[in-house]
Design a protein around this motif. Structure first.
Motif, short mmCIF file in Angstrom:
data_model
loop_
_atom_site.label_atom_id
_atom_site.label_comp_id
_atom_site.label_asym_id
_atom_site.label_seq_id
_atom_site.Cartn_x
_atom_site.Cartn_y
_atom_site.Cartn_z
N PHE A 54 0.84 -1.20 0.00
CA PHE A 54 0.00 0.00 0.00
C PHE A 54 0.87 1.25 0.00
CE2 PHE A 54 -2.09 3.33 2.59
CZ PHE A 54 -3.14 3.61 1.73
N LEU A 55 1.89 1.26 0.85
CA LEU A 55 2.77 2.42 0.96
C LEU A 55 3.64 2.59 -0.28
CD1 LEU A 55 3.83 2.02 4.69
CD2 LEU A 55 2.25 3.71 3.75
N VAL A 56 4.09 1.45 -0.85
CA VAL A 56 4.97 1.50 -2.01
C VAL A 56 4.21 1.96 -3.26
CG1 VAL A 56 6.32 0.06 -3.61
CG2 VAL A 56 6.63 -0.20 -1.14
N TRP A 57 2.97 1.48 -3.39
CA TRP A 57 2.21 1.73 -4.62
C TRP A 57 1.25 2.90 -4.56
CZ3 TRP A 57 0.89 -4.13 -5.45
CH2 TRP A 57 1.97 -4.74 -6.10
N LYS A 58 1.12 3.54 -3.41
CA LYS A 58 0.05 4.54 -3.29
C LYS A 58 0.14 5.68 -4.30
CE LYS A 58 1.75 6.77 0.97
NZ LYS A 58 2.61 7.80 0.45
N ASP A 59 1.34 5.96 -4.81
CA ASP A 59 1.49 7.01 -5.81
C ASP A 59 1.43 6.49 -7.24
OD1 ASP A 59 1.75 9.03 -3.89
OD2 ASP A 59 3.86 8.59 -3.64
N THR A 60 2.07 5.32 -7.48
CA THR A 60 2.15 4.81 -8.84
C THR A 60 0.95 3.96 -9.25
OG1 THR A 60 3.54 3.02 -7.99
CG2 THR A 60 4.67 4.88 -9.00
N LYS A 61 0.42 3.17 -8.31
CA LYS A 61 -0.72 2.31 -8.63
C LYS A 61 -1.80 2.49 -7.57
CE LYS A 61 2.28 -1.44 -10.35
NZ LYS A 61 2.47 -2.88 -10.28
N PRO A 62 -2.54 3.59 -7.66
CA PRO A 62 -3.53 3.89 -6.61
C PRO A 62 -4.54 2.77 -6.38
CG PRO A 62 -3.45 5.64 -8.27
CD PRO A 62 -2.53 4.55 -8.74
N LYS A 63 -5.05 2.19 -7.45
CA LYS A 63 -6.10 1.16 -7.30
C LYS A 63 -5.55 -0.10 -6.66
CE LYS A 63 -8.91 2.64 -11.21
NZ LYS A 63 -9.08 2.37 -12.64
N THR A 64 -4.39 -0.56 -7.16
CA THR A 64 -3.79 -1.78 -6.62
C THR A 64 -3.39 -1.57 -5.18
OG1 THR A 64 -2.94 -2.18 -8.84
CG2 THR A 64 -2.08 -3.57 -7.09
N SER A 65 -2.84 -0.39 -4.89
CA SER A 65 -2.42 -0.09 -3.52
C SER A 65 -3.63 -0.09 -2.59
CB SER A 65 -1.68 1.24 -3.48
OG SER A 65 -2.37 2.20 -2.75
N LYS A 66 -4.74 0.44 -3.08
CA LYS A 66 -5.97 0.49 -2.29
C LYS A 66 -6.45 -0.94 -1.99
CE LYS A 66 -10.43 2.85 -2.15
NZ LYS A 66 -11.50 3.41 -2.98
N ALA A 67 -6.39 -1.79 -3.03
CA ALA A 67 -6.81 -3.19 -2.86
C ALA A 67 -5.95 -3.88 -1.81
CB ALA A 67 -6.71 -3.93 -4.19
N ALA A 68 -4.63 -3.67 -1.90
CA ALA A 68 -3.71 -4.29 -0.95
C ALA A 68 -3.95 -3.73 0.45
CB ALA A 68 -2.27 -4.05 -1.37
N GLY A 69 -4.18 -2.41 0.52
CA GLY A 69 -4.43 -1.76 1.81
C GLY A 69 -5.70 -2.25 2.46
N ILE A 70 -6.77 -2.36 1.67
CA ILE A 70 -8.05 -2.86 2.20
C ILE A 70 -7.89 -4.31 2.63
CG2 ILE A 70 -10.41 -3.48 1.56
CD1 ILE A 70 -10.41 -0.92 -0.23
#
Ligand SMILES: [Zn+2]
Length: 97
Positions: A54-70
């Motif tokens: 989530f932290l790594v992707w929050k800027d480059t892949k917002p959707k994927t990072s959100k999925a991982a974060g959730i």
């Protein structure tokens, strides 16, 4: 010979930049950002990994990072719920037996 992706001018096969319009001919691999359900599952199973992704992707892949974060959040909540349930079951057993 190759052709410029933008203006269609004939350019050298190895040309990185079109000499006519100056557009880069290097294909950038498209960033996959499809909300990755699997990343959510991974985050759910291993919340720490989900949090890192989530932290790594929050800027480059917002959707994927959100999925991982959730996923990570769900994993943590399920984990806590599991321990609370175990505690309640353990507690009630101690009372009744
Ligand atoms: Zn061009």
């Amino acid at each position: 010979m190759a052709f410029c992706k933008k203006c269609g001018a004939e350019i050298d096969d190895q040309a990185v930049i079109c000499p006519k319009c100056g557009v880069s001919q290097v294909t950038q691999p498209a960033t996959v950002d499809n909300g990755g359900f699997l990343w959510g599952m991974l985050g759910c199973c291993i919340p720490l990994v989900g949090l890192i992704l989530f932290l790594v992707w929050k800027d480059t892949k917002p959707k994927t990072s959100k999925a991982a974060g959730i996923g990570a959040l769900v994993g943590v909540i399920c984990g806590i719920a599991f321990y609370v349930l175990m505690f309640i079951i353990g507690f009630s057993s101690a009372v009744y037996y």
